[in-house]
Write a protein that holds these residues in place. Structure first.
Motif, PDB file in Angstrom:
ATOM      1  N   ILE A 379       0.928  -1.203  -0.141  1.00  0.00           N
ATOM      2  CA  ILE A 379      -0.128  -0.163  -0.229  1.00  0.00           C
ATOM      3  C   ILE A 379       0.764   1.314   0.272  1.00  0.00           C
ATOM      4  CG2 ILE A 379      -1.785   1.301   1.367  1.00  0.00           C
ATOM      5  CD1 ILE A 379      -2.791  -1.278   2.203  1.00  0.00           C
ATOM      6  N   GLY A 380       1.881   1.229   0.779  1.00  0.00           N
ATOM      7  CA  GLY A 380       2.848   2.410   0.725  1.00  0.00           C
ATOM      8  C   GLY A 380       3.415   2.888  -0.557  1.00  0.00           C
ATOM      9  N   GLY A 381       3.435   1.841  -1.601  1.00  0.00           N
ATOM     10  CA  GLY A 381       3.956   2.616  -2.788  1.00  0.00           C
ATOM     11  C   GLY A 381       2.885   3.362  -3.449  1.00  0.00           C
ATOM     12  N   SER A 382       1.719   3.487  -2.897  1.00  0.00           N
ATOM     13  CA  SER A 382       0.645   4.433  -3.760  1.00  0.00           C
ATOM     14  C   SER A 382       1.029   5.839  -3.138  1.00  0.00           C
ATOM     15  CB  SER A 382      -0.428   4.075  -3.207  1.00  0.00           C
ATOM     16  OG  SER A 382      -1.031   2.818  -3.589  1.00  0.00           O
ATOM     17  N   LEU A 383       1.909   6.104  -2.268  1.00  0.00           N
ATOM     18  CA  LEU A 383       1.928   7.422  -1.835  1.00  0.00           C
ATOM     19  C   LEU A 383       2.846   8.359  -2.961  1.00  0.00           C
ATOM     20  CD1 LEU A 383       3.244   6.718   1.844  1.00  0.00           C
ATOM     21  CD2 LEU A 383       1.087   7.968   1.167  1.00  0.00           C
ATOM     22  N   ILE A 384       3.593   7.750  -3.638  1.00  0.00           N
ATOM     23  CA  ILE A 384       4.286   8.368  -4.756  1.00  0.00           C
ATOM     24  C   ILE A 384       3.905   7.696  -6.020  1.00  0.00           C
ATOM     25  CG2 ILE A 384       6.345   8.910  -5.948  1.00  0.00           C
ATOM     26  CD1 ILE A 384       7.251   9.782  -3.303  1.00  0.00           C
ATOM     27  N   SER A 385       3.609   8.345  -7.137  1.00  0.00           N
ATOM     28  CA  SER A 385       3.163   7.895  -8.372  1.00  0.00           C
ATOM     29  C   SER A 385       3.874   6.777  -8.965  1.00  0.00           C
ATOM     30  CB  SER A 385       3.246   9.027  -9.647  1.00  0.00           C
ATOM     31  OG  SER A 385       4.057   9.682  -9.648  1.00  0.00           O
ATOM     32  N   PHE A 386       5.012   6.919  -8.950  1.00  0.00           N
ATOM     33  CA  PHE A 386       6.167   5.649  -9.467  1.00  0.00           C
ATOM     34  C   PHE A 386       6.654   4.878  -7.947  1.00  0.00           C
ATOM     35  CE2 PHE A 386       8.485   9.836  -9.549  1.00  0.00           C
ATOM     36  CZ  PHE A 386       9.523   9.456  -8.625  1.00  0.00           C
ATOM     37  N   GLY A 387       5.856   4.922  -6.973  1.00  0.00           N
ATOM     38  CA  GLY A 387       6.290   3.973  -6.083  1.00  0.00           C
ATOM     39  C   GLY A 387       5.865   2.533  -6.195  1.00  0.00           C
ATOM     40  N   SER A 388       5.073   2.420  -7.254  1.00  0.00           N
ATOM     41  CA  SER A 388       4.635   0.837  -7.227  1.00  0.00           C
ATOM     42  C   SER A 388       4.488   0.643  -8.772  1.00  0.00           C
ATOM     43  CB  SER A 388       3.047   0.774  -6.756  1.00  0.00           C
ATOM     44  OG  SER A 388       2.104   1.421  -7.433  1.00  0.00           O
ATOM     45  N   ALA A 389       4.379  -0.291  -9.172  1.00  0.00           N
ATOM     46  CA  ALA A 389       4.036  -1.018 -10.685  1.00  0.00           C
ATOM     47  C   ALA A 389       2.835  -0.660 -11.293  1.00  0.00           C
ATOM     48  CB  ALA A 389       4.143  -2.463 -10.757  1.00  0.00           C
ATOM     49  N   ALA A 390       1.908  -0.466 -10.301  1.00  0.00           N
ATOM     50  CA  ALA A 390       0.665   0.088 -10.751  1.00  0.00           C
ATOM     51  C   ALA A 390       0.780   1.299 -11.226  1.00  0.00           C
ATOM     52  CB  ALA A 390      -0.468  -0.155  -9.662  1.00  0.00           C
ATOM     53  N   GLY A 391       1.391   2.348 -10.363  1.00  0.00           N
ATOM     54  CA  GLY A 391       1.617   3.663 -10.401  1.00  0.00           C
ATOM     55  C   GLY A 391       2.363   4.035 -11.835  1.00  0.00           C
ATOM     56  N   VAL A 392       3.338   3.274 -12.007  1.00  0.00           N
ATOM     57  CA  VAL A 392       4.232   3.449 -13.147  1.00  0.00           C
ATOM     58  C   VAL A 392       3.432   2.929 -14.635  1.00  0.00           C
ATOM     59  CG1 VAL A 392       6.280   3.089 -14.288  1.00  0.00           C
ATOM     60  CG2 VAL A 392       6.609   3.358 -12.084  1.00  0.00           C
ATOM     61  N   GLY A 393       2.688   2.048 -14.299  1.00  0.00           N
ATOM     62  CA  GLY A 393       1.840   1.694 -15.669  1.00  0.00           C
ATOM     63  C   GLY A 393       0.907   2.522 -16.084  1.00  0.00           C
ATOM     64  N   VAL A 394       0.237   3.343 -15.152  1.00  0.00           N
ATOM     65  CA  VAL A 394      -0.833   4.277 -15.395  1.00  0.00           C
ATOM     66  C   VAL A 394      -0.015   5.624 -15.764  1.00  0.00           C
ATOM     67  CG1 VAL A 394      -2.810   5.499 -14.136  1.00  0.00           C
ATOM     68  CG2 VAL A 394      -2.459   3.207 -13.577  1.00  0.00           C
ATOM     69  N   MET A 395       0.838   5.756 -15.290  1.00  0.00           N
ATOM     70  CA  MET A 395       1.768   6.926 -15.793  1.00  0.00           C
ATOM     71  C   MET A 395       1.933   6.748 -17.173  1.00  0.00           C
ATOM     72  SD  MET A 395       4.460   7.910 -12.571  1.00  0.00           S
ATOM     73  CE  MET A 395       5.179   9.313 -13.546  1.00  0.00           C
ATOM     74  N   GLY A 396       2.238   5.768 -17.761  1.00  0.00           N
ATOM     75  CA  GLY A 396       2.603   5.426 -19.132  1.00  0.00           C
ATOM     76  C   GLY A 396       1.256   5.475 -19.899  1.00  0.00           C
ATOM     77  N   ARG A 397       0.164   5.012 -19.408  1.00  0.00           N
ATOM     78  CA  ARG A 397      -0.698   4.969 -20.137  1.00  0.00           C
ATOM     79  C   ARG A 397      -1.511   6.166 -20.174  1.00  0.00           C
ATOM     80  NH1 ARG A 397      -2.684   1.737 -23.643  1.00  0.00           N
ATOM     81  NH2 ARG A 397      -1.986   0.086 -22.339  1.00  0.00           N
ATOM     82  N   LEU A 398      -1.580   6.947 -19.206  1.00  0.00           N
ATOM     83  CA  LEU A 398      -1.971   8.408 -19.299  1.00  0.00           C
ATOM     84  C   LEU A 398      -1.024   9.375 -19.367  1.00  0.00           C
ATOM     85  CD1 LEU A 398      -5.142   7.922 -16.556  1.00  0.00           C
ATOM     86  CD2 LEU A 398      -5.167   7.456 -19.098  1.00  0.00           C
ATOM     87  N   ARG A 399      -0.133   9.219 -20.081  1.00  0.00           N
ATOM     88  CA  ARG A 399       1.154  10.076 -20.192  1.00  0.00           C
ATOM     89  C   ARG A 399       0.750  11.529 -20.416  1.00  0.00           C
ATOM     90  NH1 ARG A 399       2.867   7.796 -24.023  1.00  0.00           N
ATOM     91  NH2 ARG A 399       4.362   6.136 -23.039  1.00  0.00           N
ATOM     92  N   GLY A 400       1.140  12.545 -19.508  1.00  0.00           N
ATOM     93  CA  GLY A 400       0.986  13.733 -19.413  1.00  0.00           C
ATOM     94  C   GLY A 400      -0.453  14.359 -18.790  1.00  0.00           C
TER      95      GLY A 400
END
Length: 435
Positions: A379-400
């Motif tokens: 759960i702690g990985g959610s605190l920053i956008s690239f702290g988890s695989a899910a966050g990094v994946g969504v950053m790539g999907r919704l770039r910008g």
């Protein structure tokens, strides 16, 4: 860690590796300011750090065997994540190409659901799908659905994306194969399958609070929809078969790991082979041919390279000895405080190597504490956008759209949910003894 490895934290190479990581992290975090894709600094610091270590070994006439062994282990860890991501993204691009998400979006929007209802619906789906499909795949699929609903309304997309990331990570925390960190703890025999299910209450409680706070920022109204002008999209041939193949791939990956102790990516790549064979069969039938290699060209390669770079960089920190300080926390401040701190560290560094370091140290802890660190690392990985695989994946999907800055604007809502999860864990595990 190899028995003959040195503590290099106080040497010039240790200081240099740390400095390179901090500078690189700054450019990753300020991606919007410099318009520098996060994969570029991540890839540089990951590869350059090991170059520095190699130079240090050569200058001092040290045997490179420990370094080679560490790099081989690191390559295996990265490959597992890399190929897992690669296959998941390929399936998603294929589903997009087959029109599956267009049909799903039409069904959601045509029902007249408001932005707030869609916000809660996608969050609930993320929380309950991720324990089976894993948090990364879940976040990638639902963020794609979110984007197809209304790709221009950032006031809806940003809270919705954060909600999906938090829900996927929280849902993955109470399943042995819902997250990489829980999978690591499970395979290390720190808990039985059913033990992880007891984290359901703390996980869902924390997500609900975050979602409730985020929902206040979701705009009123509903996505524009005109039944007279928007014809129902048609799914292309094989769309549902691809859906079933995707589900079967996940099941194969999970069962292969559970019964044969295969890496999860092995089952995923086998599923990719099935998808390729199906595409060949469909093409031969001349119903509606499609080429999987074309879909692969649309994969966010920057996301894959970001993972390679950041995991390499953290691996370098681990090798020179900086992550050993995590172990010392347990002897100084105790297990509970240390495990709570792991959640914050996971957001900054990455939960996979942090969890790996803790498992290697294997401090003396009861089941309650092992469940706590499993929950906080996930759960702690959610605190920053690239702290988890899910966050990094969504950053790539919704770039910008879903960026570091956009995420941090609402980070306080995630922190509130994290603290509630901790409180619920304490009441359930320490006061009531329900585990």
């Amino acid at each position: 860690m190899h028995d003959t490895m040195l503590d290099l934290t106080s040497t010039w190479v240790g200081i240099a590796v740390l400095a390179v990581f901090v500078i690189g992290y700054y450019f990753i975090a300020t991606e919007e300011k410099y318009e520098l894709n996060k994969a570029k600094p991540a890839l540089f610091i990951g590869t350059f750090s090991f170059m520095l270590i190699g130079i240090y070994y050569a200058l001092n006439g040290l045997s490179p065997d420990p370094l080679h062994e560490e790099m081989r282990t690191l390559i295996e860890e990265i490959a597992e994540i890399f190929f897992f991501l690669f296959v998941a993204m390929t399936f998603i691009e294929t589903l997009i190409e087959r029109g599956v998400f267009d049909v799903l979006k039409y069904k959601l929007v045509s029902k007249g659901y408001s932005y707030k209802k869609l916000f809660w619906l996608t969050g609930l789906l993320a929380f309950f799908i991720s324990p089976v499909a894993d948090n990364l795949t879940t976040a990638l699929i639902l963020s794609t659905v979110l984007f197809t609903i209304d790709r221009d309304n950032h006031k809806f997309l940003v809270p919705g994306a954060i909600n999906i990331v938090v829900a996927a990570n929280a849902g993955g925390a109470w399943s042995p194969f819902g997250d990489i960190t829980t999978l690591m703890a499970w395979t290390a025999q720190k808990g039985e399958f059913i033990d992880f299910l007891f984290l359901f209450v703390p996980s869902i409680g924390g997500w609900v609070l975050t979602a409730w706070l985020l929902a206040r920022f979701v705009p009123a109204g509903a996505p524009a929809f005109d039944a007279s002008s928007e014809a129902a999209p048609q799914m292309r041939d094989g769309g549902m078969t691809v859906v079933y193949l995707g589900a079967a791939t996940i099941v194969i990956a999970v069962l292969g790991h559970q019964f044969f102790h295969f890496p999860a990516m092995w089952g995923m790549v086998f599923g990719l082979a099935l998808l390729k064979l199906y595409s060949f069969r469909l093409t031969k039938q001349k119903r509606d041919s499609f080429d999987i290699f074309v879909n692969m060209q649309k994969i966010e390669n920057d996301t894959l390279l970001f993972f390679f770079g950041i995991l390499s960089a953290v691996g370098a920190l681990h090798y020179v000895g900086f992550l050993n300080y995590i172990h010392d926390l347990y002897g100084v401040i105790g297990a509970t405080a240390s495990n709570i701190g792991v959640g914050f560290l996971s957001a900054i560094v990455d939960n996979v190597p942090v969890m790996s370091a803790i498992l290697k140290a294997s401090p003396e802890m009861g089941l309650d504490q092992w469940m706590l660190v499993t929950m906080t690392a996930g759960i702690g990985g959610s605190l920053i956008s690239f702290g988890s695989a899910a966050g990094v994946g969504v950053m790539g999907r919704l770039r910008g759209i879903y960026t570091f800055g956009a995420h941090m604007k609402y980070a306080w809502t995630i922190l509130a949910g994290y603290l509630l999860s901790l409180a619920l864990w304490y009441i359930q595990f320490e006061i009531l003894g329900l585990y």
